[in-house]
Design a protein around this motif. Structure first.
Motif, mmCIF file in Angstrom:
data_model
loop_
_atom_site.group_PDB
_atom_site.id
_atom_site.type_symbol
_atom_site.label_atom_id
_atom_site.label_comp_id
_atom_site.label_asym_id
_atom_site.label_seq_id
_atom_site.Cartn_x
_atom_site.Cartn_y
_atom_site.Cartn_z
ATOM 1 N N GLU A 84 63.751 -59.859 -32.100
ATOM 2 C CA GLU A 84 62.770 -61.102 -32.301
ATOM 3 C C GLU A 84 63.262 -62.522 -31.860
ATOM 4 O O GLU A 84 62.622 -63.372 -31.461
ATOM 5 N N ASP A 85 64.713 -62.553 -31.797
ATOM 6 C CA ASP A 85 65.390 -63.631 -31.641
ATOM 7 C C ASP A 85 65.474 -63.877 -30.032
ATOM 8 O O ASP A 85 65.896 -63.048 -29.312
ATOM 9 N N ASP A 86 64.918 -65.111 -29.460
ATOM 10 C CA ASP A 86 65.335 -65.540 -28.168
ATOM 11 C C ASP A 86 66.706 -65.318 -27.701
ATOM 12 O O ASP A 86 66.732 -64.595 -26.574
ATOM 13 N N GLU A 88 69.076 -63.671 -28.833
ATOM 14 C CA GLU A 88 69.292 -62.273 -28.819
ATOM 15 C C GLU A 88 68.851 -61.554 -27.729
ATOM 16 O O GLU A 88 69.428 -60.542 -27.063
ATOM 17 N N TRP A 89 67.325 -61.799 -27.360
ATOM 18 C CA TRP A 89 66.808 -61.091 -26.278
ATOM 19 C C TRP A 89 67.766 -61.447 -25.086
ATOM 20 O O TRP A 89 67.858 -60.584 -24.066
ATOM 21 N N GLN A 90 68.068 -62.652 -24.930
ATOM 22 C CA GLN A 90 68.764 -63.298 -23.826
ATOM 23 C C GLN A 90 70.115 -62.440 -23.597
ATOM 24 O O GLN A 90 70.515 -61.828 -22.475
ATOM 25 N N MET A 91 70.791 -62.093 -24.788
ATOM 26 C CA MET A 91 72.253 -61.455 -24.446
ATOM 27 C C MET A 91 71.932 -60.099 -24.325
ATOM 28 O O MET A 91 72.386 -59.488 -23.469
ATOM 29 N N VAL A 92 70.856 -59.406 -24.751
ATOM 30 C CA VAL A 92 70.379 -57.844 -24.327
ATOM 31 C C VAL A 92 70.194 -57.901 -22.811
ATOM 32 O O VAL A 92 70.808 -56.940 -22.155
#
Length: 107
Positions: A84-86, A88-92
């Protein structure tokens, strides 16, 4: 990749690298495990999946979730958690892009 608002239940046979996702309505869909990885920054494990029914030349939507590994470090039983964290999404997405660039495969 698309965000999911709810946790997903799954059962895995890691020898086949497939997971069955069950949605809130009880519908099941088989997914192929693309890869899993751990992040020390977020202290989480992640799993990336794509529909097992996809053909090799078909563009697919890759699903990403965090999960709690079992004693062997596998995603064998339990829940998948939405990212849900932007940041964190960017890292993935960066890990996925690196994987795809190294692999040379289009998903």
């Amino acid at each position: 990749m698309s965000e999911k608002d709810e946790n997903k239940n799954y059962a895995a046979d890691m020898t086949d690298q497939q997971i069955t996702l069950v949605d809130d309505q009880g519908n099941e869909e088989l997914y192929q495990v693309l890869f899993t990885f751990d992040s020390e920054d977020y202290d989480k494990s992640y799993i990336l999946l794509y529909p097992a029914s996809a053909s090799e030349d078909e563009e697919v939507e890759i699903q990403a979730f965090s999960f709690k590994p079992d004693a062997n470090g596998d995603a064998s039983q339990g829940d998948l958690y939405p990212i849900e964290d932007d940041a964190e999404w960017q890292m993935v997405e960066e890990v996925l892009n690196t994987f795809l660039a190294d692999d040379g495969t289009d998903y």
